[in-house]
Design a protein around this motif. Structure first.
Motif, short mmCIF file in Angstrom:
data_model
loop_
_atom_site.label_atom_id
_atom_site.label_comp_id
_atom_site.label_asym_id
_atom_site.label_seq_id
_atom_site.Cartn_x
_atom_site.Cartn_y
_atom_site.Cartn_z
N MET A 108 0.83 -1.20 0.00
CA MET A 108 0.00 0.00 0.00
C MET A 108 0.87 1.25 0.00
N GLY A 109 1.96 1.21 0.75
CA GLY A 109 2.86 2.37 0.78
C GLY A 109 3.39 2.70 -0.60
N TRP A 110 3.65 1.65 -1.36
CA TRP A 110 4.18 1.83 -2.71
C TRP A 110 3.13 2.47 -3.62
N CYS A 111 1.87 2.01 -3.50
CA CYS A 111 0.77 2.60 -4.28
C CYS A 111 0.65 4.09 -3.96
N ILE A 112 0.60 4.37 -2.65
CA ILE A 112 0.31 5.73 -2.19
C ILE A 112 1.43 6.68 -2.62
N ASN A 113 2.65 6.18 -2.53
CA ASN A 113 3.79 6.99 -2.94
C ASN A 113 3.61 7.50 -4.36
N CYS A 114 3.23 6.57 -5.25
CA CYS A 114 3.07 6.95 -6.65
C CYS A 114 1.90 7.91 -6.80
N HIS A 115 0.82 7.67 -6.07
CA HIS A 115 -0.34 8.57 -6.17
C HIS A 115 0.02 9.98 -5.69
N GLY B 218 -4.18 25.42 -4.58
CA GLY B 218 -3.26 26.44 -5.02
C GLY B 218 -2.13 25.92 -5.89
N VAL B 219 -2.44 24.96 -6.75
CA VAL B 219 -1.40 24.40 -7.63
C VAL B 219 -1.90 24.40 -9.07
N ASP B 220 -0.96 24.28 -10.01
CA ASP B 220 -1.33 24.16 -11.42
C ASP B 220 -1.63 22.72 -11.78
N LYS B 221 -0.76 21.86 -11.27
CA LYS B 221 -0.91 20.46 -11.63
C LYS B 221 -1.37 19.67 -10.42
N LEU B 222 -2.35 18.84 -10.65
CA LEU B 222 -2.92 18.06 -9.56
C LEU B 222 -2.28 16.68 -9.53
N THR B 223 -1.98 16.19 -8.34
CA THR B 223 -1.53 14.80 -8.24
C THR B 223 -2.74 13.92 -8.04
N ALA B 224 -2.52 12.63 -8.23
CA ALA B 224 -3.62 11.68 -8.05
C ALA B 224 -4.15 11.76 -6.62
N ALA B 225 -3.23 12.02 -5.65
CA ALA B 225 -3.65 12.09 -4.25
C ALA B 225 -4.59 13.26 -4.03
N GLN B 226 -4.29 14.41 -4.66
CA GLN B 226 -5.14 15.58 -4.47
C GLN B 226 -6.52 15.40 -5.09
N MET B 227 -6.62 14.48 -6.04
CA MET B 227 -7.94 14.23 -6.63
C MET B 227 -8.67 13.12 -5.91
N GLY B 228 -8.19 12.76 -4.74
CA GLY B 228 -8.89 11.74 -3.98
C GLY B 228 -8.28 10.36 -4.12
N GLY B 229 -7.08 10.32 -4.62
CA GLY B 229 -6.44 9.03 -4.83
C GLY B 229 -5.95 8.36 -3.56
N LEU B 230 -6.13 9.03 -2.41
CA LEU B 230 -5.72 8.40 -1.15
C LEU B 230 -6.91 7.98 -0.30
N GLU B 231 -8.11 8.24 -0.79
CA GLU B 231 -9.28 7.85 0.00
C GLU B 231 -9.35 6.34 0.14
N CYS B 232 -9.63 5.89 1.37
CA CYS B 232 -9.63 4.44 1.64
C CYS B 232 -10.56 3.71 0.68
N GLY B 233 -11.76 4.32 0.51
CA GLY B 233 -12.79 3.64 -0.26
C GLY B 233 -12.47 3.50 -1.74
N LYS B 234 -11.44 4.21 -2.20
CA LYS B 234 -11.08 4.08 -3.61
C LYS B 234 -10.59 2.66 -3.92
N CYS B 235 -9.90 2.07 -2.97
CA CYS B 235 -9.34 0.74 -3.22
C CYS B 235 -9.88 -0.34 -2.28
N HIS B 236 -10.36 0.05 -1.11
CA HIS B 236 -10.83 -0.95 -0.15
C HIS B 236 -12.34 -0.77 0.04
N TYR B 237 -13.11 -1.70 -0.47
CA TYR B 237 -14.54 -1.64 -0.25
C TYR B 237 -15.15 -3.03 -0.35
#
Lengths: 186, 447
Positions: B396-403, B428-447
């Motif tokens: 999971m740490g590896w996934c989150i790192n990339c996000h 306040g950024v130009d480019k969004l990371t996957a994490a900022q778009m909700g890529g770290l929410e638990c429910g995205k991967c665990h449900y």
């Protein structure tokens, strides 16, 4: 001397422990019932099916969701001629996605037929696969119908690409091939 | 003495001379045959150029014909002379057949219909664009004698050379090992003799103090004992933690597959796109293991690997690639001699390497198609792997790192323009990371 012997023993034990780490089997799992799915997973083995293969072909005549209708023209010479003369693309000009078609073409066709469709893809240049014709070959005189038929069933040494491309993608590629053909004939 | 030495030296040279003679002798009839055949073709038609013929053959004919094997169409070695001898058909028949086989069949020609039916009614493509000269060139190429023997010789000589290289490196290593052993023995001997000298001269080697042994001194120093105990506890905690946290992580897992498939050759050397075989990665949760018919797209005509590849496989990896292709044919039920499927198949039990636990959801199409992530980002340098192994830990740490690190390509995505704008303003950024778009929410991967 005794201490040397001891050191050797310790080193040997260490070496045997390290060499026991085998990469050919998976690691231990903690509480595997959280890891293993209850339902069937893709490619799982199962007694319920002949050959123990869980991945099965859909029943004959089944139509996938999304409205891809079965292809009625037969895989024969007559079928090929029929497709060549009568089969038309269902895509109109607004549905043609040249960018995506080009990507699909490069993945599935370009490796043999070449990115320009001249029959000189990487595998042909490396002499792995020979005799790939150029799209402007006069004896073949391909049309949209014949291209679709060939993608669907394969022809001669070429295999069927029906399971790698769906109906819409096949027609996109057909259109892209026709464009390449027109470029070659210029 | 000299005599025996000489005779020893003479023998190999004699052998060498014999080998050379044998090669020459075996080549003379070939040469004769080549000359004969070139003359015979030049008598019947224009002189054909076998080199040009090979090029024309490879671009036009080779998709269905091989010189020595039945493919979609028959083997074509010496086709002209065979037709002449067996059917009494001449060059004009071949011209007609090549330019328009369908027309010849319709005209009711007996042999044309016989061939057509023999090959299950497979129509040969018409080649009206081939000139008389082109056809002569092709026929000259088909009339060339088979080169098999030469190829075999090359393979064995190549094998000898490379195995010699292996032996020489082993020899060097062995010599080094012996050298070190000798040095060690010499040192021990020197020490022994020195001790003996000392004894004889009555010199006592430096005597040990009769003070406290070091371990007793250590035990008496309680502070030192405390520090050491803490150190050992911390160190063992570190190792236990490390051991526990790698449970269930299969990084480096490299099982032996039922058919040795080399990603190095397919994706690396030949540059076949990953998605050619793993096509479902584009459209589904799984990146499927390709079914065998995809192998047969190419291996229908590639029935053996190039000689150099085979040699490389034997020398470097201990794998007989041609035998692996035969395994494929057996599994898929392909009859090489008849060029048909027998219908008797056996599923290949591939061993799955990358396997997320069931409580984590991962979707290939989302990453491959939508995000445009390269396969190598997670699977590592697959195009260099002779044997496939798991490159990433898949934790999971590896996934989150990339996000956290990966910027999402938001340009040209009209559907999400509004939400992208709002999120950019929020962070306040130009480019969004996957994490900022909700890529770290638990429910995205665990449900």
């Amino acid at each position: 001397m005794k201490s040397v012997f001891k050191i050797v023993v310790v080193l040997m034990v260490f070496a045997s422990v390290v060499s026991c780490q085998k990469n050919s089997r998976p690691n231990y799992q903690f509480m595997p019932n959280m890891y293993e799915p209850v339902s069937y997973e893709a490619y799982q083995e199962s007694d319920a099916f002949p050959g123990g293969v869980e991945a099965q072909l859909p029943a004959e005549g089944s139509i996938p969701r999304g409205g891809h209708m079965p292809f009625e023209i037969a895989n024969t010479n007559d079928g090929y001629q029929l497709a060549k003369s009568s089969l038309m693309s269902p895509l109109d000009s607004t549905q043609i996605d040249r960018l995506r078609a080009g990507q699909l073409y490069d993945i599935y066709c370009g490796i043999c037929h070449g990115k320009k469709g001249d029959g000189k893809g990487t595998l042909v240049k490396r002499e792995k696969i020979l005799g790939v014709p150029s799209y402007d070959d006069a004896g073949r005189a391909i049309t949209q119908g014949s291209i679709y038929h060939t993608i669907y069933y394969g022809k001669n040494a070429m295999g069927s690409y029906a399971n790698q491309l769906n109906e819409e993608e096949r027609w996109q590629v057909v259109n892209y091939v026709l464009e390449l053909k027109a470029d070659l004939e210029k | 003495m000299k005599k025996s030495y000489q005779s020893l030296e003479d023998n190999p040279t004699n052998n060498m001379i014999q080998v050379i003679y044998r090669h020459l002798a075996s080549k003379i009839p070939y040469l004769g045959l080549v000359i004969l055949l070139t003359f015979s073709t030049s008598l019947s038609a224009q002189e054909g150029d076998p080199v040009k013929g090979k090029t024309i053959f490879n671009t036009n004919c080779a998709s269905c014909h091989n010189l020595d094997r039945k493919m979609t169409g028959p083997a074509l070695r010496n086709v002209e002379s065979r037709l002449e001898d067996e059917q009494g058909l001449g060059r004009d028949w071949l011209d007609k057949w090549i330019r328009n086989s369908a027309g010849l069949i319709k005209s009711g020609d007996a042999y044309a219909n016989q061939v057509y039916n023999e090959y299950n009614g497979t129509a040969m493509t018409a080649f009206p664009q081939l000139e008389d000269q082109d056809i002569s060139d092709i026929l000259a190429y088909t009339a060339e004698p088979a080169k098999e023997k030469v190829v075999v010789d090359e393979v064995t000589s190549g094998g000898g050379g490379s195995s010699e290289g292996g032996i020489s490196s082993k020899l060097i290593l062995g010599a080094l090992a012996i050298l070190f052993a000798l040095l060690a023995i010499a040192l021990i001997l020197v020490r022994k003799t020195l001790n003996r000298f000392a004894e004889e001269k009555g010199i006592e080697a430096a005597q040990k103090d009769k003070s406290l042994p070091i371990w007793k001194a250590f035990v008496q120093n309680q502070f030192l004992v405390l520090v050491t105990v803490i150190f050992f506890l911390l160190a063992s905690a570190y190792f236990v933690y490390g051991y526990l946290s790698q449970i269930g992580v299969d990084q480096g897992y490299e099982p032996v597959q039922p058919i040795h498939y080399s990603h190095r050759i397919h994706a690396g050397d030949n540059g076949i796109d990953c998605k050619y075989c793993h096509s479902s990665a584009r459209v589904s949760k799984h990146s499927g293991i390709p079914s065998l018919n995809i192998c047969m797209n190419c291996h229908k005509s590639i029935y053996q690997v190039a000689d150099e590849t085979q040699q490389e496989g034997m020398d470097e990896y201990g794998v007989d690639y041609n035998a692996e292709i035969q395994k494929l044919y057996k599994a898929v039920g392909w009859d090489e001699a008849e060029q048909t499927y027998t219908g008797v198949t056996e599923p290949v039990k591939w061993i799955r390497i990358h396997n997320l636990p069931d409580f984590a959801y991962f979707n290939h199409s989302q990453h491959v198609e939508v995000a445009g992530v390269q396969c190598q980002t997670c699977h590592g340098p697959v195009e260099e792997m002779e044997v496939m192994y798991q490159h990433a830990p898949l934790t999971m740490g590896w996934c989150i790192n990339c996000h956290r690190e990966t910027n999402v390509n938001v340009e040209g995505n009209a559907y999400y323009t509004k939400i992208h704008d709002e999120l950019s303003k929020k962070y306040g950024v130009d480019k969004l990371t996957a994490a900022q778009m909700g890529g770290l929410e638990c429910g995205k991967c665990h449900y």
